[in-house]
Design a protein around this motif. Structure first.
Motif, PDB file in Angstrom:
ATOM      1  N   ASN A 262       0.802  -1.223   0.000  1.00 34.64           N
ATOM      2  CA  ASN A 262       0.000   0.000   0.000  1.00 34.64           C
ATOM      3  C   ASN A 262       0.838   1.278   0.000  1.00 34.64           C
ATOM      4  OD1 ASN A 262      -2.562  -1.438   0.248  1.00 34.64           O
ATOM      5  ND2 ASN A 262      -1.927  -1.903   2.343  1.00 34.64           N
ATOM      6  N   ALA A 263       2.144   1.146  -0.236  1.00 34.09           N
ATOM      7  CA  ALA A 263       3.049   2.298  -0.140  1.00 34.09           C
ATOM      8  C   ALA A 263       2.709   3.385  -1.156  1.00 34.09           C
ATOM      9  CB  ALA A 263       4.486   1.838  -0.328  1.00 34.09           C
ATOM     10  N   LYS A 264       2.572   4.599  -0.688  1.00 36.50           N
ATOM     11  CA  LYS A 264       2.356   5.774  -1.536  1.00 36.50           C
ATOM     12  C   LYS A 264       3.567   6.707  -1.478  1.00 36.50           C
ATOM     13  CE  LYS A 264      -1.780   4.340  -2.480  1.00 36.50           C
ATOM     14  NZ  LYS A 264      -2.066   3.737  -3.805  1.00 36.50           N
ATOM     15  N   GLU A 265       4.518   6.365  -0.631  1.00 42.38           N
ATOM     16  CA  GLU A 265       5.751   7.118  -0.507  1.00 42.38           C
ATOM     17  C   GLU A 265       6.847   6.144  -0.084  1.00 42.38           C
ATOM     18  OE1 GLU A 265       5.173   8.687   4.084  1.00 42.38           O
ATOM     19  OE2 GLU A 265       4.574  10.004   2.418  1.00 42.38           O
ATOM     20  N   PRO A 266       8.099   6.541  -0.223  1.00 42.04           N
ATOM     21  CA  PRO A 266       9.191   5.601   0.069  1.00 42.04           C
ATOM     22  C   PRO A 266       9.174   5.070   1.508  1.00 42.04           C
ATOM     23  CG  PRO A 266      10.017   7.474  -1.168  1.00 42.04           C
ATOM     24  CD  PRO A 266       8.609   7.819  -0.774  1.00 42.04           C
ATOM     25  N   ILE A 267       9.349   3.769   1.635  1.00 39.93           N
ATOM     26  CA  ILE A 267       9.637   3.145   2.924  1.00 39.93           C
ATOM     27  C   ILE A 267      10.824   2.217   2.684  1.00 39.93           C
ATOM     28  CG2 ILE A 267       7.235   3.244   3.718  1.00 39.93           C
ATOM     29  CD1 ILE A 267       7.122   0.208   3.221  1.00 39.93           C
ATOM     30  N   TYR A 268      11.617   1.991   3.699  1.00 43.73           N
ATOM     31  CA  TYR A 268      12.863   1.267   3.505  1.00 43.73           C
ATOM     32  C   TYR A 268      12.942   0.057   4.437  1.00 43.73           C
ATOM     33  CZ  TYR A 268      13.922   5.621   1.144  1.00 43.73           C
ATOM     34  OH  TYR A 268      13.868   6.707   0.299  1.00 43.73           O
ATOM     35  N   TYR A 269      13.366  -1.071   3.869  1.00 39.93           N
ATOM     36  CA  TYR A 269      13.516  -2.274   4.682  1.00 39.93           C
ATOM     37  C   TYR A 269      14.735  -3.065   4.224  1.00 39.93           C
ATOM     38  CZ  TYR A 269      11.470  -5.101   0.869  1.00 39.93           C
ATOM     39  OH  TYR A 269      11.223  -5.723  -0.332  1.00 39.93           O
ATOM     40  N   ILE A 270      15.239  -3.883   5.130  1.00 43.71           N
ATOM     41  CA  ILE A 270      16.369  -4.760   4.813  1.00 43.71           C
ATOM     42  C   ILE A 270      15.838  -6.102   4.336  1.00 43.71           C
ATOM     43  CG2 ILE A 270      18.203  -6.179   5.811  1.00 43.71           C
ATOM     44  CD1 ILE A 270      19.107  -3.964   7.470  1.00 43.71           C
ATOM     45  N   GLN A 271      16.395  -6.586   3.233  1.00 43.27           N
ATOM     46  CA  GLN A 271      16.143  -7.962   2.795  1.00 43.27           C
ATOM     47  C   GLN A 271      17.443  -8.728   2.920  1.00 43.27           C
ATOM     48  OE1 GLN A 271      13.145  -9.632   1.691  1.00 43.27           O
ATOM     49  NE2 GLN A 271      14.607 -11.210   2.273  1.00 43.27           N
ATOM     50  N   TYR A 272      17.437  -9.710   3.801  1.00 44.74           N
ATOM     51  CA  TYR A 272      18.620 -10.540   4.040  1.00 44.74           C
ATOM     52  C   TYR A 272      18.392 -11.905   3.418  1.00 44.74           C
ATOM     53  CZ  TYR A 272      21.904 -13.470   6.683  1.00 44.74           C
ATOM     54  OH  TYR A 272      22.878 -14.366   7.053  1.00 44.74           O
ATOM     55  N   ILE A 273      19.353 -12.359   2.614  1.00 40.70           N
ATOM     56  CA  ILE A 273      19.250 -13.677   1.990  1.00 40.70           C
ATOM     57  C   ILE A 273      20.523 -14.454   2.238  1.00 40.70           C
ATOM     58  CG2 ILE A 273      19.156 -14.910  -0.226  1.00 40.70           C
ATOM     59  CD1 ILE A 273      17.241 -12.834  -1.220  1.00 40.70           C
ATOM     60  N   LYS A 274      20.352 -15.682   2.696  1.00 40.06           N
ATOM     61  CA  LYS A 274      21.465 -16.584   2.952  1.00 40.06           C
ATOM     62  C   LYS A 274      21.357 -17.744   1.986  1.00 40.06           C
ATOM     63  CE  LYS A 274      24.822 -17.786   5.926  1.00 40.06           C
ATOM     64  NZ  LYS A 274      25.236 -19.032   5.307  1.00 40.06           N
ATOM     65  N   ALA A 275      22.393 -17.946   1.171  1.00 38.32           N
ATOM     66  CA  ALA A 275      22.436 -19.069   0.232  1.00 38.32           C
ATOM     67  C   ALA A 275      23.684 -19.876   0.546  1.00 38.32           C
ATOM     68  CB  ALA A 275      22.458 -18.567  -1.206  1.00 38.32           C
ATOM     69  N   ASN A 276      23.510 -20.906   1.353  1.00 39.85           N
ATOM     70  CA  ASN A 276      24.651 -21.675   1.852  1.00 39.85           C
ATOM     71  C   ASN A 276      25.608 -20.730   2.583  1.00 39.85           C
ATOM     72  OD1 ASN A 276      24.317 -24.610   0.858  1.00 39.85           O
ATOM     73  ND2 ASN A 276      23.784 -23.377  -0.932  1.00 39.85           N
ATOM     74  N   THR A 277      26.829 -20.537   2.100  1.00 42.28           N
ATOM     75  CA  THR A 277      27.761 -19.648   2.787  1.00 42.28           C
ATOM     76  C   THR A 277      27.794 -18.252   2.173  1.00 42.28           C
ATOM     77  OG1 THR A 277      29.593 -20.421   1.416  1.00 42.28           O
ATOM     78  CG2 THR A 277      29.236 -21.553   3.508  1.00 42.28           C
ATOM     79  N   ASP A 278      26.917 -17.987   1.214  1.00 44.74           N
ATOM     80  CA  ASP A 278      26.863 -16.679   0.568  1.00 44.74           C
ATOM     81  C   ASP A 278      25.773 -15.829   1.212  1.00 44.74           C
ATOM     82  OD1 ASP A 278      28.737 -16.905  -1.908  1.00 44.74           O
ATOM     83  OD2 ASP A 278      27.573 -18.769  -1.888  1.00 44.74           O
ATOM     84  N   GLN A 279      26.112 -14.590   1.491  1.00 46.14           N
ATOM     85  CA  GLN A 279      25.208 -13.688   2.192  1.00 46.14           C
ATOM     86  C   GLN A 279      24.965 -12.432   1.371  1.00 46.14           C
ATOM     87  OE1 GLN A 279      25.548 -12.791   6.624  1.00 46.14           O
ATOM     88  NE2 GLN A 279      26.496 -10.968   5.773  1.00 46.14           N
ATOM     89  N   PHE A 280      23.683 -12.061   1.249  1.00 41.45           N
ATOM     90  CA  PHE A 280      23.304 -10.867   0.511  1.00 41.45           C
ATOM     91  C   PHE A 280      22.462  -9.977   1.419  1.00 41.45           C
ATOM     92  CE2 PHE A 280      23.888 -14.328  -2.428  1.00 41.45           C
ATOM     93  CZ  PHE A 280      24.581 -13.779  -3.494  1.00 41.45           C
TER      94      PHE A 280
END
Length: 318
Positions: A262-280
């Motif tokens: 429902n965003a009508k203006e910027p909101i900011y969040y962290i997306q953390y992804i772990k793929a085995n030993t790789d981290q994003f």
């Protein structure tokens, strides 16, 4: 008009990882080559079949509406896994967003065998029976899903495909992230541009985090034991955020989904992804889908306070 008779997950003994990769290669270890403009036009002429999970059925109309609003490049048609497998699809009429995967086998010089399994959401079509890839989004499975997927990868691919859609759980298979991932892919391919999966970057927009709240979900705090691949108790918020001096707030995934949808203006969040030993680690503008901060780390086992300290340093200098 050539019909596609078999559409199942593909598991290969190759090496690659990704969070979001936009480019004409499925498994990428080096920077992408440029898109073939003719292929992009062929993609644009298709209807894209998006295969949803069983868990999406509960709020399917909202799911469809949200992703349709995020995606402009082609018309989307949403189908269940059974409809996907049983349907008759044509090469020159259809492209696909579906869960695909990789089973990586590595043998060291000493003879030690290491096996890793990756699952991702892939955008692709077929040309003469050959898969043409346009983008992939790395999925972050729960520990239980990862263990079962690894077992299936060695046995029955058909059963793995069904499991991926009917029972598996991914920490980033949610309305907020899927919306923003589709927005990102749509923007890049509309411009004929690619985005390398190992990108570490930040934009000038990151300076807004000096005043704006950065949202994180409760899922963000769960740790996975690297030895037994089991989820453990959530990390201490106080310890994890101790080196991040700006505004930060923990919310449920449902709350974040509602804010992003429902965003009508910027909101900011962290997306953390772990793929085995790789981290994003990505910071995403939930309204536009823009990735304003992206950091890749190899050989990482869990999120640490120093990761947020690195983000804080970038913000302070913006």
């Amino acid at each position: 008009m050539k019909k596609i008779t078999s559409l199942l997950l593909t598991f290969l003994s190759l090496s690659a990882v990704a969070q979001i990769n936009v480019g004409p290669k499925e498994w990428v270890t080096v920077k992408n080559k440029e898109f073939d403009k003719e292929k992009l036009e062929e993609l644009r002429a298709t209807e894209t079949i998006f295969v949803y999970q069983n868990s999406d059925k509960e709020n399917l109309e909202t799911f469809k509406k949200t992703l349709n609003e995020a995606w402009d490049y082609t018309p989307l048609k949403f189908v269940s896994y059974d409809e996907f497998v049983e349907g008759e699809w044509n090469e020159d009429e259809h492209s696909f967003f579906s869960i695909n995967g990789l089973h990586k086998v590595k043998i060291s010089s000493s003879g030690t065998v290491t096996e890793k399994t990756y699952l991702n959401l892939l955008l692709y079509m077929f040309d003469g029976g050959e898969k043409e890839v346009f983008a992939r989004v790395n999925l972050f499975p729960t520990a239980e899903t990862y263990r079962k997927a690894s077992e299936f990868a060695e046995d029955d691919i058909n059963e793995l495909a069904r499991y991926a859609y009917e029972e598996s759980e991914f920490r980033n298979w949610n309305l907020a992230y899927l919306k923003n991932a589709l927005q990102t892919i749509d923007k890049y391919i509309s411009k004929g541009q690619n985005r390398w999966l190992f990108t570490s970057e930040n934009t000038s927009e990151v300076k807004k985090l000096k005043k704006e709240v950065l949202y994180v979900t409760e899922e963000f705090l769960i740790e996975t034991n690297r030895y037994n691949m089991k989820d453990s108790k959530p990390a201490s918020k106080e310890e994890l955020f101790s080196k991040y001096p700006y505004k930060i707030k923990v919310v449920t995934q449902k709350e974040l989904d509602e804010m992003v949808v429902n965003a009508k203006e910027p909101i900011y969040y962290i997306q953390y992804i772990k793929a085995n030993t790789d981290q994003f680690i990505n910071v995403i503008n939930g309204e536009s889908g823009d990735i304003i901060y992206a950091e890749y780390t190899g050989m990482a086992h869990k999120l640490k306070s120093k990761d947020l300290k690195k983000l804080a340093k970038v913000i302070s200098k913006a």
